[in-house]
Design a protein around this motif. Structure first.
Motif, PDB file in Angstrom:
ATOM      1  N   TYR A  49      31.950   2.976  13.846  1.00  0.00           N
ATOM      2  CA  TYR A  49      31.224   2.873  12.571  1.00  0.00           C
ATOM      3  C   TYR A  49      29.826   3.492  12.708  1.00  0.00           C
ATOM      4  CZ  TYR A  49      28.703   0.793   8.653  1.00  0.00           C
ATOM      5  OH  TYR A  49      27.921   0.608   7.546  1.00  0.00           O
ATOM      6  N   THR A  53      28.575   6.870  10.735  1.00  0.00           N
ATOM      7  CA  THR A  53      27.365   6.786   9.896  1.00  0.00           C
ATOM      8  C   THR A  53      26.351   7.845  10.312  1.00  0.00           C
ATOM      9  OG1 THR A  53      27.709   4.391   9.711  1.00  0.00           O
ATOM     10  CG2 THR A  53      25.549   5.241   9.070  1.00  0.00           C
ATOM     11  N   GLU A  57      24.876  11.128   8.185  1.00  0.00           N
ATOM     12  CA  GLU A  57      23.435  11.297   7.983  1.00  0.00           C
ATOM     13  C   GLU A  57      22.943  12.620   8.560  1.00  0.00           C
ATOM     14  OE1 GLU A  57      19.292   8.891   8.861  1.00  0.00           O
ATOM     15  OE2 GLU A  57      21.211   7.826   8.839  1.00  0.00           O
TER      16      GLU A  57
END
Length: 225
Positions: A49, A53, A57
């Protein structure tokens, strides 16, 4: 007896003049493969996760013109620094990220690669970056000098920021820990609470500094496209 306050950071353990302390950088190799051989655990899902993420980004920061797969460089950089920062919080494990030897070895080649790529492939774009938009004509020579200097000190600021943050917290904990034997029982209990609070703060600093290093490297990369 510690003759120098900074001797706690000295890579002094060695066999045949080969420093053993730097091997702490590679301790992660012993732990990471378990993710691939064991059944997926909560740790595995949490780490995936975090990586996904970060990937999303960094993809946004690099922009639509980025090379496919370029985010993996910065994710790997983040993972390595994060692991080394955390390992340094354990007793008797050498904090390799508290030395400019490691941090500058990470920052300088990255910056050099970005600069070479930018000046060779996007020369006009790099010249445009030296003069911010809306600068008065009379100030342009000064702005070129300022922007050139700020560009050249980037690898140094990246390396020193990480090193200084790692050293500062460790030094404070060492100084407080050395006062323990001379304290009363009440003060000792207070010292333990303060040390636990500092350890939690250092854990947050370890995560934040690895993230800052990776994000700033990503931003420097996005400027050359």
């Amino acid at each position: 007896m510690m003759t120098n306050l900074f001797s706690v950071f000295d890579p002094s353990s060695n066999i045949f003049n080969l420093s053993l302390n730097w091997l702490s950088t590679f301790l992660g190799i012993l732990m990471i493969p378990s993710m691939y051989w064991l059944m997926p655990s909560r740790y595995h899902y949490l780490w995936n996760y975090i990586l996904f993420t970060l990937h999303k980004e960094f993809k946004i920061l690099l922009g639509p013109m980025s090379i496919y797969g370029s985010t993996f460089i910065f994710i790997s950089l983040f993972s390595m620094i994060l692991f080394n920062n955390f390992m340094g919080l354990f007793p008797y494990i050498f904090t390799s990220t508290s030395h400019l030897t490691l941090t500058l070895s990470l920052a300088l080649p990255l910056w050099l690669c970005f600069m070479l790529f930018g000046w060779i492939n996007n020369t006009q774009h790099m010249f445009i970056h030296l003069v911010p938009q809306g600068t008065p004509t009379i100030l342009m020579p000064f702005m070129v000098c300022i922007e050139t200097i700020s560009n050249m000190i980037r690898p140094g600021t990246l390396a020193v920021r990480l090193t200084a943050n790692m050293i500062a917290g460790h030094l404070l904990m060492t100084l407080l820990g050395n006062t323990g034997p001379h304290m009363t029982m009440i003060m000792l209990n207070l010292l333990i609470i303060i040390q636990i609070a500092l350890l939690i703060l250092e854990s947050a600093v370890a995560m934040i500094q690895s993230y800052v290093f990776a994000v700033l490297s990503t931003l420097y990369s996005s400027e050359v496209n």
